[in-house]
Design a protein around this motif. Structure first.
Motif, PDB file in Angstrom:
ATOM      1  N   GLY A   1       2.424   1.301  17.031  1.00  0.00           N
ATOM      2  CA  GLY A   1       1.811   0.002  16.754  1.00  0.00           C
ATOM      3  C   GLY A   1       1.415  -0.130  15.286  1.00  0.00           C
ATOM      4  O   GLY A   1       1.562  -1.203  14.693  1.00  0.00           O
ATOM      5  N   THR A   2       0.936   0.959  14.714  1.00  0.00           N
ATOM      6  CA  THR A   2       0.568   0.955  13.293  1.00  0.00           C
ATOM      7  C   THR A   2       1.808   0.727  12.432  1.00  0.00           C
ATOM      8  O   THR A   2       1.781  -0.072  11.487  1.00  0.00           O
ATOM      9  CB  THR A   2      -0.097   2.300  12.903  1.00  0.00           C
ATOM     10  N   VAL A   3       2.886   1.409  12.769  1.00  0.00           N
ATOM     11  CA  VAL A   3       4.128   1.265  12.009  1.00  0.00           C
ATOM     12  C   VAL A   3       4.654  -0.166  12.134  1.00  0.00           C
ATOM     13  O   VAL A   3       5.099  -0.757  11.153  1.00  0.00           O
ATOM     14  CB  VAL A   3       5.183   2.297  12.466  1.00  0.00           C
ATOM     15  N   LYS A   4       4.588  -0.736  13.341  1.00  0.00           N
ATOM     16  CA  LYS A   4       5.046  -2.121  13.538  1.00  0.00           C
ATOM     17  C   LYS A   4       4.224  -3.085  12.687  1.00  0.00           C
ATOM     18  O   LYS A   4       4.766  -3.999  12.057  1.00  0.00           O
ATOM     19  CB  LYS A   4       4.944  -2.522  15.010  1.00  0.00           C
ATOM     20  N   ALA A   5       2.907  -2.876  12.657  1.00  0.00           N
ATOM     21  CA  ALA A   5       2.038  -3.740  11.852  1.00  0.00           C
ATOM     22  C   ALA A   5       2.368  -3.593  10.368  1.00  0.00           C
ATOM     23  O   ALA A   5       2.407  -4.590   9.627  1.00  0.00           O
ATOM     24  CB  ALA A   5       0.574  -3.392  12.109  1.00  0.00           C
ATOM     25  N   GLN A   6       2.626  -2.361   9.934  1.00  0.00           N
ATOM     26  CA  GLN A   6       2.982  -2.138   8.529  1.00  0.00           C
ATOM     27  C   GLN A   6       4.323  -2.795   8.208  1.00  0.00           C
ATOM     28  O   GLN A   6       4.476  -3.387   7.131  1.00  0.00           O
ATOM     29  CB  GLN A   6       3.027  -0.636   8.225  1.00  0.00           C
ATOM     30  N   CYS A   7       5.286  -2.704   9.118  1.00  0.00           N
ATOM     31  CA  CYS A   7       6.588  -3.353   8.903  1.00  0.00           C
ATOM     32  C   CYS A   7       6.408  -4.860   8.770  1.00  0.00           C
ATOM     33  O   CYS A   7       6.994  -5.479   7.868  1.00  0.00           O
ATOM     34  CB  CYS A   7       7.546  -3.043  10.057  1.00  0.00           C
ATOM     35  N   ASN A   8       5.610  -5.444   9.637  1.00  0.00           N
ATOM     36  CA  ASN A   8       5.368  -6.889   9.551  1.00  0.00           C
ATOM     37  C   ASN A   8       4.725  -7.268   8.222  1.00  0.00           C
ATOM     38  O   ASN A   8       5.071  -8.288   7.621  1.00  0.00           O
ATOM     39  CB  ASN A   8       4.519  -7.367  10.732  1.00  0.00           C
ATOM     40  N   ALA A   9       3.782  -6.458   7.753  1.00  0.00           N
ATOM     41  CA  ALA A   9       3.134  -6.722   6.462  1.00  0.00           C
ATOM     42  C   ALA A   9       4.153  -6.619   5.324  1.00  0.00           C
ATOM     43  O   ALA A   9       4.155  -7.448   4.404  1.00  0.00           O
ATOM     44  CB  ALA A   9       1.976  -5.741   6.236  1.00  0.00           C
ATOM     45  N   ILE A  10       5.028  -5.638   5.407  1.00  0.00           N
ATOM     46  CA  ILE A  10       6.064  -5.455   4.378  1.00  0.00           C
ATOM     47  C   ILE A  10       6.968  -6.680   4.338  1.00  0.00           C
ATOM     48  O   ILE A  10       7.243  -7.238   3.268  1.00  0.00           O
ATOM     49  CB  ILE A  10       6.888  -4.178   4.665  1.00  0.00           C
ATOM     50  N   TYR A  11       7.446  -7.097   5.506  1.00  0.00           N
ATOM     51  CA  TYR A  11       8.361  -8.237   5.574  1.00  0.00           C
ATOM     52  C   TYR A  11       7.693  -9.510   5.054  1.00  0.00           C
ATOM     53  O   TYR A  11       8.296 -10.305   4.337  1.00  0.00           O
ATOM     54  CB  TYR A  11       8.882  -8.458   6.990  1.00  0.00           C
ATOM     55  N   ARG A  12       6.434  -9.691   5.410  1.00  0.00           N
ATOM     56  CA  ARG A  12       5.689 -10.876   4.957  1.00  0.00           C
ATOM     57  C   ARG A  12       5.551 -10.858   3.435  1.00  0.00           C
ATOM     58  O   ARG A  12       5.812 -11.858   2.766  1.00  0.00           O
ATOM     59  CB  ARG A  12       4.316 -10.917   5.641  1.00  0.00           C
ATOM     60  N   LYS A  13       5.151  -9.731   2.874  1.00  0.00           N
ATOM     61  CA  LYS A  13       4.962  -9.626   1.429  1.00  0.00           C
ATOM     62  C   LYS A  13       6.283  -9.773   0.666  1.00  0.00           C
ATOM     63  O   LYS A  13       6.305 -10.281  -0.458  1.00  0.00           O
ATOM     64  CB  LYS A  13       4.309  -8.281   1.070  1.00  0.00           C
ATOM     65  N   ALA A  14       7.378  -9.322   1.279  1.00  0.00           N
ATOM     66  CA  ALA A  14       8.689  -9.402   0.629  1.00  0.00           C
ATOM     67  C   ALA A  14       9.339 -10.764   0.831  1.00  0.00           C
ATOM     68  O   ALA A  14      10.341 -11.071   0.183  1.00  0.00           O
ATOM     69  CB  ALA A  14       9.603  -8.303   1.155  1.00  0.00           C
ATOM     70  N   GLY A  15       8.797 -11.565   1.738  1.00  0.00           N
ATOM     71  CA  GLY A  15       9.372 -12.881   2.002  1.00  0.00           C
ATOM     72  C   GLY A  15      10.654 -12.834   2.799  1.00  0.00           C
ATOM     73  O   GLY A  15      11.540 -13.667   2.620  1.00  0.00           O
ATOM     74  N   VAL A  16      10.764 -11.839   3.680  1.00  0.00           N
ATOM     75  CA  VAL A  16      11.953 -11.701   4.533  1.00  0.00           C
ATOM     76  C   VAL A  16      11.511 -11.680   5.991  1.00  0.00           C
ATOM     77  O   VAL A  16      10.329 -11.518   6.295  1.00  0.00           O
ATOM     78  CB  VAL A  16      12.763 -10.426   4.194  1.00  0.00           C
ATOM     79  N   SER A  17      12.478 -11.833   6.887  1.00  0.00           N
ATOM     80  CA  SER A  17      12.123 -11.891   8.302  1.00  0.00           C
ATOM     81  C   SER A  17      12.320 -10.570   9.029  1.00  0.00           C
ATOM     82  O   SER A  17      11.902 -10.424  10.170  1.00  0.00           O
ATOM     83  CB  SER A  17      12.933 -12.986   9.005  1.00  0.00           C
ATOM     84  N   GLY A  18      12.958  -9.594   8.390  1.00  0.00           N
ATOM     85  CA  GLY A  18      13.172  -8.325   9.077  1.00  0.00           C
ATOM     86  C   GLY A  18      13.829  -7.289   8.190  1.00  0.00           C
ATOM     87  O   GLY A  18      14.090  -7.505   6.998  1.00  0.00           O
ATOM     88  N   ARG A  19      14.104  -6.159   8.817  1.00  0.00           N
ATOM     89  CA  ARG A  19      14.660  -5.011   8.117  1.00  0.00           C
ATOM     90  C   ARG A  19      16.014  -5.316   7.475  1.00  0.00           C
ATOM     91  O   ARG A  19      16.288  -4.911   6.348  1.00  0.00           O
ATOM     92  CB  ARG A  19      14.801  -3.847   9.094  1.00  0.00           C
TER      93      ARG A  19
ATOM     94  N   THR B   1       0.863  -1.180   0.000  1.00  0.00           N
ATOM     95  CA  THR B   1       0.000   0.000   0.000  1.00  0.00           C
ATOM     96  C   THR B   1       0.902   1.233   0.000  1.00  0.00           C
ATOM     97  O   THR B   1       2.091   1.133   0.323  1.00  0.00           O
ATOM     98  CB  THR B   1      -0.900   0.023   1.251  1.00  0.00           C
ATOM     99  N   PRO B   2       0.361   2.396  -0.348  1.00  0.00           N
ATOM    100  CA  PRO B   2       1.190   3.612  -0.287  1.00  0.00           C
ATOM    101  C   PRO B   2       1.818   3.830   1.099  1.00  0.00           C
ATOM    102  O   PRO B   2       2.983   4.206   1.204  1.00  0.00           O
ATOM    103  CB  PRO B   2       0.218   4.733  -0.649  1.00  0.00           C
ATOM    104  N   SER B   3       1.042   3.558   2.151  1.00  0.00           N
ATOM    105  CA  SER B   3       1.573   3.709   3.510  1.00  0.00           C
ATOM    106  C   SER B   3       2.695   2.717   3.775  1.00  0.00           C
ATOM    107  O   SER B   3       3.724   3.074   4.367  1.00  0.00           O
ATOM    108  CB  SER B   3       0.462   3.506   4.543  1.00  0.00           C
ATOM    109  N   GLU B   4       2.512   1.484   3.350  1.00  0.00           N
ATOM    110  CA  GLU B   4       3.558   0.470   3.523  1.00  0.00           C
ATOM    111  C   GLU B   4       4.805   0.846   2.726  1.00  0.00           C
ATOM    112  O   GLU B   4       5.931   0.657   3.199  1.00  0.00           O
ATOM    113  CB  GLU B   4       3.058  -0.908   3.096  1.00  0.00           C
ATOM    114  N   GLY B   5       4.611   1.409   1.533  1.00  0.00           N
ATOM    115  CA  GLY B   5       5.747   1.859   0.733  1.00  0.00           C
ATOM    116  C   GLY B   5       6.539   2.947   1.443  1.00  0.00           C
ATOM    117  O   GLY B   5       7.770   2.926   1.466  1.00  0.00           O
ATOM    118  N   ASP B   6       5.810   3.890   2.049  1.00  0.00           N
ATOM    119  CA  ASP B   6       6.477   4.950   2.813  1.00  0.00           C
ATOM    120  C   ASP B   6       7.258   4.376   3.988  1.00  0.00           C
ATOM    121  O   ASP B   6       8.406   4.744   4.230  1.00  0.00           O
ATOM    122  CB  ASP B   6       5.453   5.964   3.342  1.00  0.00           C
ATOM    123  N   VAL B   7       6.631   3.468   4.710  1.00  0.00           N
ATOM    124  CA  VAL B   7       7.280   2.858   5.876  1.00  0.00           C
ATOM    125  C   VAL B   7       8.490   2.034   5.428  1.00  0.00           C
ATOM    126  O   VAL B   7       9.555   2.078   6.062  1.00  0.00           O
ATOM    127  CB  VAL B   7       6.272   2.000   6.681  1.00  0.00           C
TER     128      VAL B   7
END
Length: 149
Positions: free
Chosen positions: A100-118, A72-78
């Motif tokens: 908490g919102t940022v943490k949830a977005q980070c988790n969604a990003i990592y899941r969609k990218a197939g990675v475990s973290g930053r 999402t645009p927000s996830e892209g920004d994060v």
């Protein structure tokens, strides 16, 4: 007396020859230095162009993957802030959202990218820029249809 004048003339002629040799050496050194400065400036200009290209390539790479992961645009920004090294608190502050919102977005990003973290997210892009080897990570990424169920 002629002997003294002859030695003086020989000394003067020798000094003139020496001065002329020094001048020639200085001129040759000046030309060599100018050529070296020109070479260095040309190299610097080429490196600056390569950095511009790499910056554009990195931006394009980010955009392509963000689209393929359907962020999402927000996830892209994060994701961009995370790649820049911002902490969760800093991202929340910049985006004016809760941590908490940022943490949830980070988790969604990592899941969609197939990675475990930053760190893995960043290394994914570095690897592709350096080696062009992201195919394996693309296969591991979770398809969006599966993440929405």
């Amino acid at each position: 007396m002629d002997l003294i004048l002859g030695e003086t003339q020989t000394t003067l002629i020798g000094a003139d020859v020496l001065e002329n040799l020094v001048i020639i050496v200085l001129v040759v050194s000046l030309i060599g230095s100018a050529l070296e400065v020109r070479r260095v400036m040309t190299r610097q200009k080429r490196l600056e162009q390569q950095v511009k290209v790499a910056s554009g390539a990195f931006a394009n790479l980010l955009e392509e993957h963000f689209e393929s992961w359907r962020l999402t645009p927000s996830e892209g920004d994060v994701a961009l802030l995370a790649l820049k090294g911002f902490s969760i608190a800093e991202m929340a502050s910049v985006r004016k959202t809760a941590e908490g919102t940022v943490k949830a977005q980070c988790n969604a990003i990592y899941r969609k990218a197939g990675v475990s973290g930053r760190t893995q997210l960043l290394s994914l892009f570095i690897d592709e820029l350096l080696y062009g080897a992201l195919d394996e990570q693309k296969e591991k990424a979770v398809p969006v249809a599966e993440t929405q169920s």
